[in-house]
Scaffold this motif. Structure first.
Motif, PDB file in Angstrom:
ATOM      1  N   LEU A 207      -2.404  -6.403  12.650  1.00 33.14           N
ATOM      2  CA  LEU A 207      -1.845  -6.158  11.327  1.00 33.14           C
ATOM      3  C   LEU A 207      -0.447  -6.744  11.204  1.00 33.14           C
ATOM      4  O   LEU A 207      -0.072  -7.277  10.151  1.00 33.14           O
ATOM      5  CB  LEU A 207      -1.814  -4.651  11.040  1.00 33.14           C
ATOM      6  N   ASP A 208       0.335  -6.658  12.268  1.00 35.18           N
ATOM      7  CA  ASP A 208       1.667  -7.253  12.275  1.00 35.18           C
ATOM      8  C   ASP A 208       1.571  -8.774  12.091  1.00 35.18           C
ATOM      9  O   ASP A 208       2.366  -9.377  11.365  1.00 35.18           O
ATOM     10  CB  ASP A 208       2.376  -6.914  13.590  1.00 35.18           C
ATOM     11  N   ALA A 211       0.720  -9.530   8.498  1.00 39.47           N
ATOM     12  CA  ALA A 211       1.852  -9.316   7.595  1.00 39.47           C
ATOM     13  C   ALA A 211       2.752 -10.525   7.523  1.00 39.47           C
ATOM     14  O   ALA A 211       3.519 -10.679   6.553  1.00 39.47           O
ATOM     15  CB  ALA A 211       2.638  -8.079   8.032  1.00 39.47           C
ATOM     16  N   ARG A 217       7.041  -6.453   4.665  1.00 38.34           N
ATOM     17  CA  ARG A 217       5.611  -6.263   4.870  1.00 38.34           C
ATOM     18  C   ARG A 217       5.306  -5.753   6.270  1.00 38.34           C
ATOM     19  O   ARG A 217       4.406  -4.927   6.471  1.00 38.34           O
ATOM     20  CB  ARG A 217       4.878  -7.579   4.612  1.00 38.34           C
ATOM     21  N   ARG A 218       6.068  -6.231   7.270  1.00 32.08           N
ATOM     22  CA  ARG A 218       5.824  -5.795   8.643  1.00 32.08           C
ATOM     23  C   ARG A 218       6.214  -4.329   8.823  1.00 32.08           C
ATOM     24  O   ARG A 218       5.511  -3.571   9.501  1.00 32.08           O
ATOM     25  CB  ARG A 218       6.591  -6.687   9.615  1.00 32.08           C
ATOM     26  N   VAL A 221       3.480  -2.198   7.358  1.00 29.98           N
ATOM     27  CA  VAL A 221       2.334  -2.091   8.258  1.00 29.98           C
ATOM     28  C   VAL A 221       2.560  -1.016   9.307  1.00 29.98           C
ATOM     29  O   VAL A 221       1.665  -0.200   9.591  1.00 29.98           O
ATOM     30  CB  VAL A 221       2.064  -3.453   8.918  1.00 29.98           C
ATOM     31  N   HIS A 222       3.746  -0.969   9.867  1.00 24.47           N
ATOM     32  CA  HIS A 222       4.002   0.007  10.930  1.00 24.47           C
ATOM     33  C   HIS A 222       4.101   1.428  10.384  1.00 24.47           C
ATOM     34  O   HIS A 222       3.683   2.377  11.054  1.00 24.47           O
ATOM     35  CB  HIS A 222       5.270  -0.367  11.695  1.00 24.47           C
ATOM     36  N   TRP A 225       0.351   2.393   9.476  1.00 26.87           N
ATOM     37  CA  TRP A 225      -0.634   2.399  10.566  1.00 26.87           C
ATOM     38  C   TRP A 225      -0.007   2.774  11.896  1.00 26.87           C
ATOM     39  O   TRP A 225      -0.278   3.842  12.437  1.00 26.87           O
ATOM     40  CB  TRP A 225      -1.338   1.044  10.666  1.00 26.87           C
ATOM     41  N   PRO A 411      -5.419   0.518   7.207  1.00 26.27           N
ATOM     42  CA  PRO A 411      -5.124  -0.878   7.523  1.00 26.27           C
ATOM     43  C   PRO A 411      -5.145  -1.774   6.287  1.00 26.27           C
ATOM     44  O   PRO A 411      -4.323  -2.694   6.165  1.00 26.27           O
ATOM     45  CB  PRO A 411      -6.231  -1.268   8.510  1.00 26.27           C
ATOM     46  N   ALA A 414      -2.083  -0.943   4.117  1.00 29.44           N
ATOM     47  CA  ALA A 414      -0.850  -1.441   4.739  1.00 29.44           C
ATOM     48  C   ALA A 414      -0.584  -2.902   4.416  1.00 29.44           C
ATOM     49  O   ALA A 414       0.575  -3.341   4.419  1.00 29.44           O
ATOM     50  CB  ALA A 414      -0.930  -1.260   6.259  1.00 29.44           C
ATOM     51  N   LEU A 415      -1.622  -3.670   4.127  1.00 31.54           N
ATOM     52  CA  LEU A 415      -1.464  -5.093   3.840  1.00 31.54           C
ATOM     53  C   LEU A 415      -1.228  -5.370   2.363  1.00 31.54           C
ATOM     54  O   LEU A 415      -0.896  -6.497   1.992  1.00 31.54           O
ATOM     55  CB  LEU A 415      -2.700  -5.862   4.316  1.00 31.54           C
TER      56      LEU A 415
END
Length: 495
Positions: A207-208, A211, A217-218, A221-222, A225, A411, A414-415
């Motif tokens: 996912l990182d 991103a 965005r990163r 994601v964290h 998730w 997931p 998160a994106l």
């Protein structure tokens, strides 16, 4: 007042909110670890002891365990919400803090016993049946329990007469854990939790990558998730098999950034693998199909990949593997969002028909609204919006609701760009999680107190379903109004 001075105030508030969010997340993870390390209780199942995962045998009271669990879940949801709020307003944590925190949290929650559910014990029993050369889709845990098998003796009573309903890849993972754990329930559970933890961290890494270089965005994601306590609780601490499905789904999204026959085939195989862990992951195929729509060869290769993966793995199992899955159609759970309506109308057998009509109607409406009204996904990831739309319409409306099913949802969320769905879905995760706590012992077996009676008589049958209905209504209203996006936040001060 100068412009920099005016801008500094919002930035300080964002920084305070971000710090408070991380503190709440840290508190949630600490409480989750504490519940597990106290040992067998209303939230932590008996594993037999003697080997990892490690814990004390402090015998905490039911009330203490419930209060700790509720506090952890609520603090975790508030922490993620505060972090996302601060992120939209310019807050950025120091580089490396969130990934390091995620690795530390996963390690801690893997080394302690599972909490909040007994599903991972069911996995161990099904794996043990397979390791003995028998078919977990035909034989039930009661067979293993009657043999006085050391793993079967600890089979959870609620599922003792139910054969496996998991996909073949889940069964293979359960078999592998049984091979590693041998005749020990604790060893088998620990092996499966290691798999779940690794799958969770690999999903976070992918996912990182998805991103990209954008720091906002990163961090998003964290928060949603890697350090989301709701997912850490269910996927890592609880060891739910949904984390393996999420791993294959995220891998499919990563592969699908390209085009061509090889890309389509690989993405299709990975999506098929996710569905071979748990069937609902196939719903995310709507996103992959949409991304492949411009290339006939990519689309056909993707379909072939999904079909070949599912046919291959199901061909290794008895027909009951598919039959048991089909048999779940029409089931419902404690978090059924329609139970208030059908119970209030007291329709008896007709309630099931009404429930099916409500589910299909609401799911179709929400799916269309989300497809049309959600903001576009990030560049190069046009798989995400349709995948989220159709996965979410099922997750919101299905009579079978479990909080660990959100491993398919977060997931994808998160994106996506920040929006009003964030708060709604975090709230939904909290509400649904609380229904199943404490998780290791049914409420009927707990000593009756004011708290347990309130949960049984008020929260479960009324508060939680009504909250789920309200969230469904909010999603429909926001979609109809085209209001999923947040208003543009003020630019942060330079700092």
């Amino acid at each position: 007042m100068t412009e920099p001075a005016r801008a500094a105030g919002p930035y300080r508030r964002a920084r305070s909110a971000g710090g408070a969010g991380l503190a709440a997340i840290g508190l949630a993870i600490a409480l989750m670890t504490a519940i597990a390390i106290l040992g067998p209780s209303a939230a932590v199942p008996e594993l037999g002891g003697g080997e990892p995962p490690w814990s004390f045998r402090a015998a905490p009271s039911d009330t203490l365990v419930i209060l700790l669990g509720w506090t952890a879940v609520i603090a975790g949801g508030l922490g993620v919400g505060a972090g996302l709020y601060a992120l939209r307003r310019g807050w950025r944590p120091a580089r490396g803090v969130l990934p390091a925190g995620a690795v530390t949290a996963v390690l801690a929650l893997t080394l302690v016993p599972p909490a909040g559910s007994t599903d991972v014990l069911n996995y161990a029993v099904y794996g043990r049946i397979a390791a003995l050369g028998q078919d977990p889709y035909v034989l039930t845990p009661a067979w293993l329990h009657a043999m006085a098998d050391p793993v079967g003796e600890l089979a959870p009573p609620a599922w003792r007469n139910a054969p496996s309903v998991y996909g073949p890849l889940a069964t293979w993972a359960q078999l592998a854990a049984s091979r590693l754990g041998g005749e020990s329930m604790a060893g088998t559970v620990f092996a499966f939790k290691i798999m779940a933890g690794l799958a969770f961290l690999l999903s976070a890494f992918m996912l990182d990558r998805l991103a990209g270089a954008d720091r906002e965005r990163r961090v998003r994601v964290h928060l949603l998730w890697s350090l989301n306590p709701l997912m850490l609780w269910h996927v890592v601490l609880g060891g739910h098999v949904d984390g393996l499905g999420a791993f294959f789904l995220v891998a499919a999204l990563l592969v699908m950034r390209g085009s061509g026959v090889v890309t389509g085939l690989a993405a299709g195989v990975l999506l098929g693998a996710a569905a071979a862990v748990k069937a609902p992951f196939i719903i995310a195929g709507a996103g992959l199909a949409w991304a492949a729509r411009r290339s006939v060869t990519t689309f056909l290769a993707m379909v072939m990949g999904v079909f070949s993966a599912l046919v291959t793995v199901y061909a290794t199992q008895s027909p009951e593997a598919f039959g048991n899955l089909v048999g779940k159609i029409g089931a419902h759970s404690l978090a059924d969002p329609w139970r208030v309506i059908t119970d209030a109308l007291d329709l008896g057998a007709e309630g099931a028909t009404l429930k099916g009509q409500l589910t299909l109607g609401a799911a179709f409406l929400i799916g269309l609204l989300l497809c049309r009204r959600l903001p576009p996904g990030p560049p190069g990831l046009d798989t995400v919006r349709p995948a989220l739309a159709w996965c979410l319409c099922w997750l919101l409306t299905s009579p079978v609701q479990h909080p660990w099913y959100d491993a398919m949802l977060f997931p994808l969320l998160a994106l996506m760009p920040a929006g009003r769905l964030d708060g709604l879905l975090i709230a939904r995760g909290v509400v649904t999680s609380l229904i199943y706590l404490p998780g290791a012992v049914g409420f009927l077996l707990l000593r009756p107190t004011g708290l347990t009676r309130w949960i049984m008589e008020v929260y479960r049958p009324w508060v939680a379903p009504l909250a789920a209905d309200l969230i469904i209504l909010c999603v429909i209203v926001l979609g109809a109004a085209g209001a999923f996006r947040h208003r543009r936040a003020p630019a942060p001060a330079d700092a």
